[in-house]
Design an enzyme around this catalytic site. Structure first.
Site, PDB file in Angstrom:
ATOM      1  N   GLN A 230      11.772  10.224  -3.558  1.00 15.60           N
ATOM      2  CA  GLN A 230      11.963   8.677  -3.334  1.00 15.60           C
ATOM      3  C   GLN A 230      13.292   8.321  -4.022  1.00 15.60           C
ATOM      4  O   GLN A 230      13.921   7.420  -3.631  1.00 15.60           O
ATOM      5  CB  GLN A 230      10.812   7.865  -3.338  1.00 15.60           C
ATOM      6  CG  GLN A 230       9.604   8.263  -2.909  1.00 15.60           C
ATOM      7  CD  GLN A 230       8.196   7.861  -3.552  1.00 15.60           C
ATOM      8  OE1 GLN A 230       7.815   6.574  -3.376  1.00 15.60           O
ATOM      9  NE2 GLN A 230       7.685   8.703  -4.182  1.00 15.60           N
TER      10      GLN A 230
ATOM     11  N   ASP B 231      11.084   0.726  -7.305  1.00 16.10           N
ATOM     12  CA  ASP B 231       9.787   0.012  -7.077  1.00 16.10           C
ATOM     13  C   ASP B 231       9.981  -1.330  -6.669  1.00 16.10           C
ATOM     14  O   ASP B 231       8.881  -2.247  -6.465  1.00 16.10           O
ATOM     15  CB  ASP B 231       9.123   0.103  -8.667  1.00 16.10           C
ATOM     16  CG  ASP B 231       8.778   1.260  -8.766  1.00 16.10           C
ATOM     17  OD1 ASP B 231       8.687   2.064  -7.902  1.00 16.10           O
ATOM     18  OD2 ASP B 231       8.422   1.619  -9.914  1.00 16.10           O
TER      19      ASP B 231
ATOM     20  N   ARG C  70      19.625  -6.085  31.444  1.00 12.49           N
ATOM     21  CA  ARG C  70      20.650  -7.476  31.154  1.00 12.49           C
ATOM     22  C   ARG C  70      20.604  -8.548  32.165  1.00 12.49           C
ATOM     23  O   ARG C  70      21.229  -9.569  32.132  1.00 12.49           O
ATOM     24  CB  ARG C  70      22.111  -6.877  31.019  1.00 12.49           C
ATOM     25  CG  ARG C  70      22.381  -5.859  29.837  1.00 12.49           C
ATOM     26  CD  ARG C  70      23.833  -5.549  29.786  1.00 12.49           C
ATOM     27  NE  ARG C  70      24.152  -4.658  28.874  1.00 12.49           N
ATOM     28  CZ  ARG C  70      24.608  -4.941  27.774  1.00 12.49           C
ATOM     29  NH1 ARG C  70      24.554  -5.926  27.255  1.00 12.49           N
ATOM     30  NH2 ARG C  70      24.738  -3.955  26.705  1.00 12.49           N
TER      31      ARG C  70
ATOM     32  N   ARG D 233      30.750 -14.654  23.443  1.00  7.48           N
ATOM     33  CA  ARG D 233      29.466 -14.187  23.276  1.00  7.48           C
ATOM     34  C   ARG D 233      29.145 -13.849  21.758  1.00  7.48           C
ATOM     35  O   ARG D 233      28.740 -13.014  21.215  1.00  7.48           O
ATOM     36  CB  ARG D 233      28.972 -13.047  23.945  1.00  7.48           C
ATOM     37  CG  ARG D 233      29.132 -13.149  25.235  1.00  7.48           C
ATOM     38  CD  ARG D 233      29.263 -12.131  26.095  1.00  7.48           C
ATOM     39  NE  ARG D 233      28.059 -10.878  25.812  1.00  7.48           N
ATOM     40  CZ  ARG D 233      26.922 -10.728  26.618  1.00  7.48           C
ATOM     41  NH1 ARG D 233      26.907 -11.721  27.716  1.00  7.48           N
ATOM     42  NH2 ARG D 233      25.799  -9.760  26.288  1.00  7.48           N
TER      43      ARG D 233
ATOM     44  N   GLY E 170      12.907  -3.326 -18.877  1.00  8.23           N
ATOM     45  CA  GLY E 170      13.275  -2.957 -19.983  1.00  8.23           C
ATOM     46  C   GLY E 170      14.465  -2.822 -20.493  1.00  8.23           C
ATOM     47  O   GLY E 170      14.942  -3.280 -21.764  1.00  8.23           O
TER      48      GLY E 170
END
EC number: 2.7.1.11
Length: 787
Positions: free
Chosen positions: A302, A168, A474, A738, A122
């Site tokens: 929320q 939402d 590991r 790594r 809107g």
């Protein structure tokens, strides 16, 4: 683009002489403040004037003190705040022509022709109408003698960029809207708390979540907590759903579960358009089953609270992108909205997105529900398919009989979300007709024979559990290949799903290398990345990294707050990650750090000195706190202690210092909604790949797969989830440290520096170009859309 090209291109986007106004409109959403902060700081950085428009469009209509120039300091301490500090209001006046005329006058008086609107569809539609009417409004103002012809010519075009702020996630064209992830955090926190009390009393809980026209929050929270039933407006249940739901709840209890969770979107309806409320669902369960049932309506909880790490990063990226879009726009450029597709910022024509969003509602009104789900996008569609696959168990008689045995194991350090991935893999595997085996303690448990069959009910309630319930080590397989092959022969294992970090990647490569010697290893293998370090090649994101980022962000917020009201203070914080600087860099962006020291970007004493000087300058303003993050292996000599002592010494008389090593708290805790859903969906996809590969490689009564593409890593690359042969990833990997040789998030580092007021060159070669809304854009990129 070369470094020089980047700089030249960036300088060509100078905002000198431009004025940008930022406003928040409609309902508030967590993360709006982070977006406002990014717009203000990026705008000032490029030389533009930036204005706050307080109280949304109402403030633009009323003018006066509602439109104020923003300063760098005025957005300090804004990043971690929920809601919107510049205010938001529904505005009837702006809907009227007279109101828009007043707004145009107020903008022209301040020379503002660039508007950044943060709101829902809107608010964005209103902004586009305003833009279309702009020249007519200026003509009226000239006619009324409120502005002169010169001003009308000078400010002849209004440029608009939108960012979608809505909990939402109901806007088409973007995988995630600002605020959605934070709203999911609130919902999942409540669900986790309710589950403990429900278990104690053997209760059923009906939770009502927001979503009047969109069921995204309900659907994704159901997926994240393993709810028994979910009701959403886009896909109303078939007639007779009441009986089916009660049967499902009964079956769950009969398998030993002590609780049921039902999630209802506030706009849930049946096939005839009749509302299904939480109280209707409660009465149904009580009358038909006699279960002790309670209703919890979450409401505005929320919308509240601090934004999650995801929302802060999303909003910061979008805010910077919005300013770049405004600087590049011309009189002929359509109003655009900054969106997220997979892991990338994209720009889409605003009205195309709005029209697509309106089409969803039209399809729902006309009861074309399948189409409504499709229009929501692939992310929504995949969420729905995955939920149905995992929540509703088919009777044994309906399951395909594959006679294949699939083993699942966790390898490496624990990562939040691993258990959600195991649950998903087990249930999808059973649905595909396979017999699933769980291996405890990684490859170590494998060679020791710690293998047992795992059933559907065994993984109930695993989604929200942190760590690794299977156990993980590991240990690499190379030294025990003979024993592992023996166990695979003993249990007739036809495929392997390995969930883990860099050790899992190395492990799969070792198994692959031994295929020539051991035929038992010639089976389909797939790895799903799960490590807080996010250092696995072939994937932009790993399960567990989002939870770790949230732990870092929350801790940094608390640490910074501890200095409020005290003298000037700088905090040095050490993060995990091995040699990978992901947590330090992205955590730094989410918590508003001044610098983040990482291995991938070498630094020396001059850099440390310039950072100290920068902080000294900063402390002369109203800003009282500084935050420095350091990756644990960023430099063997410039340790956390060294940096702490250097800053303490050099900052004497200006600021004092404190240090914190966050340690293993980054690995612990319940998984975030993002990690639960990413784990759930990526593991489901991996299992479906395994099923395909098993059928392809089944010849003469046995499985035999020894091609490169039968041992893959499933990773998220930019906009898509891809299966990549591990052999091909070898060249992309720095095995000594790594880490992957190339890492996408390094492009976010200049963003952190810009927002901390450092002069730097920002690579705009990757910034979003204007695209078009396509129904089937590759939204399977569930990484950013994993929720």
């Amino acid at each position: 683009m070369s470094q020089t090209d980047n700089k030249r291109f960036f300088e060509s986007l100078s905002g000198a002489g431009k004025a940008i106004a930022v406003l928040t409109s409609g309902g508030d959403a967590q993360g709006m403040n982070a977006a406002v902060r990014a717009v203000v700081r990026m705008g000032i950085y490029v030389g533009a004037k930036v204005y706050f428009v307080h109280e949304g469009y109402q403030g633009m209509v009323d003018g006066g003190d509602n439109i104020k120039e923003a300063t760098w300091e005025s957005v300090s301490s804004m990043l971690q705040m929920g809601g919107t500090v510049i205010g938001s209001a529904r505005c009837k006046d702006f809907r009227m022509h007279e109101g828009r005329l007043k707004a145009a006058h107020n903008l022209v008086q301040r020379g503002i022709t660039n508007l950044c609107v943060i709101g829902g569809d809107g608010s964005l539609t209103g902004a586009n109408l305003f833009r279309e009417e702009w020249s007519g409004l200026l003509a009226e103002l000239v006619e009324q003698g409120l502005i002169d012809e010169e001003a009308s010519q000078k400010y002849s075009a209004l440029h608009i960029v939108g960012m979608v702020g809505s909990i939402d996630n109901d806007f088409c064209g973007t995988d995630m809207t600002i605020g959605t992830d934070s709203a999911l955090h609130r919902i999942i926190e409540v669900v986790d708390a309710i589950m403990t009390t429900a278990q104690s009393h053997q209760r059923t809980f009906v939770l009502e979540v927001m979503g009047r026209h969109c069921g995204y929050l309900a659907l994704v929270s159901a997926l994240a907590c393993g709810a028994d039933w979910v009701l959403i407006p886009e896909m109303p249940p078939e007639d007779g759903w009441e009986e089916k739901m009660c049967q499902k709840l009964s079956a769950t209890r009969s398998r030993g579960s002590r609780l049921n969770i039902i999630i209802v979107a506030e706009g849930a309806i049946d096939r005839h358009g009749k509302a299904i409320t939480s109280s209707i669902v409660k009465d149904l369960v009580v009358q038909r089953l006699g279960f002790d049932t309670r209703v919890t309506i979450l409401g505005h909880v929320q919308r509240g609270g601090t934004p999650s790490a995801f929302d802060r990063i999303l909003a910061s990226r979008m805010g910077v992108e919005a300013v770049l879009a405004l600087l590049e726009t011309t009189a002929n450029t359509p109003a655009c909205v900054v969106s997220l597709c997979g892991n990338q910022s994209v720009r889409l024509p605003l009205m195309e997105c709005v029209q697509m969003t309106q089409q969803v509602q039209k399809a729902m009104d006309e009861k074309r529900f399948e189409e409504a789900v499709q229009l929501r996008g692939r992310s929504f569609e995949n969420n729905l398919k995955t939920y149905k696959l995992l929540a509703h168990r088919k009777p044994e008689s309906e399951l395909p009989q594959s006679n294949f045995n699939v083993a699942v194991l966790n390898v490496g350090a624990p990562a939040a979300g691993m258990n959600a991935a195991v649950r998903s893999a087990v249930r999808v595997g059973i649905s595909e007709g396979h017999k699933m085996f769980a291996v405890s303690d990684g490859f170590e448990g494998f060679y020791k024979g710690q293998i047992k069959e795992i059933k559907w009910a065994d993984v109930g309630g695993w989604t929200g559990q942190g760590g690794s319930l299977l156990g993980t080590k590991r240990t690499l397989p190379a030294k025990h290949i003979d024993k592992i092959a023996e166990q695979m022969r003993k249990y007739n294992i036809n495929a392997l799903l390995v969930i883990g970090g860099f050790e899992a990647f190395l492990g799969i490569m070792e198994l692959l290398a031994a295929r020539g010697t051991y035929e038992e290893l010639c089976v389909p293998m797939v790895m799903v990345p799960a490590t807080v370090s996010n250092n696995v090649p072939g994937s932009d994101l790993s399960i567990g990294a989002d939870t770790a980022l949230n732990a870092i962000t929350v801790t940094c917020d608390r640490i910074k707050q501890s200095a409020s009201g005290t003298k000037h203070r700088v905090f040095i914080i050490e993060t995990m990650g091995g040699y990978c600087g992901y947590l330090a860099s992205v955590g730094g962006l989410a918590s508003g750090a001044d610098a983040a020291y990482i291995f991938e970007e070498p630094f020396d004493i001059k850099d440390l000195q310039s950072n100290v000087e920068h902080l000294t300058e900063k402390m002369k303003t109203s800003i009282q706190r500084g935050l420095i993050l350091r990756n644990e292996n960023s430099n063997e000599n410039y340790t956390t202690d060294f940096i702490y002592q250097l800053y303490s010494e050099e900052g004497k008389g200006v600021f004092d210092c404190r240090k914190n090593v966050l340690g293993h708290m980054q690995q612990g805790g319940a998984p975030s909604p993002f990690d639960r859903n990413f784990g759930t969906k990526i593991a489901a996809k991996a299992m479906q790949w395994i099923s395909r590969k098993l059928n392809e490689s089944y010849r003469q009564g046995r499985v035999f797969a020894n091609t490169e593409d039968s041992a893959c890593l499933l990773g998220m690359r930019r906009r898509a989830l891809l299966f990549q042969p591990v052999v091909q990833l070898r060249d992309e990997t720095d095995f000594v440290h790594r880490i992957p040789k190339e890492q996408w998030w390094l492009k976010l580092r200049p963003l952190m520096k810009i927002l901390a007021k450092y002069k730097t060159s920002y690579d705009v070669s990757d910034s979003g170009q204007l695209e078009h809304v396509v129904l089937n854009r590759p939204k399977e990129s569930e990484a950013m859309a994993a929720i």
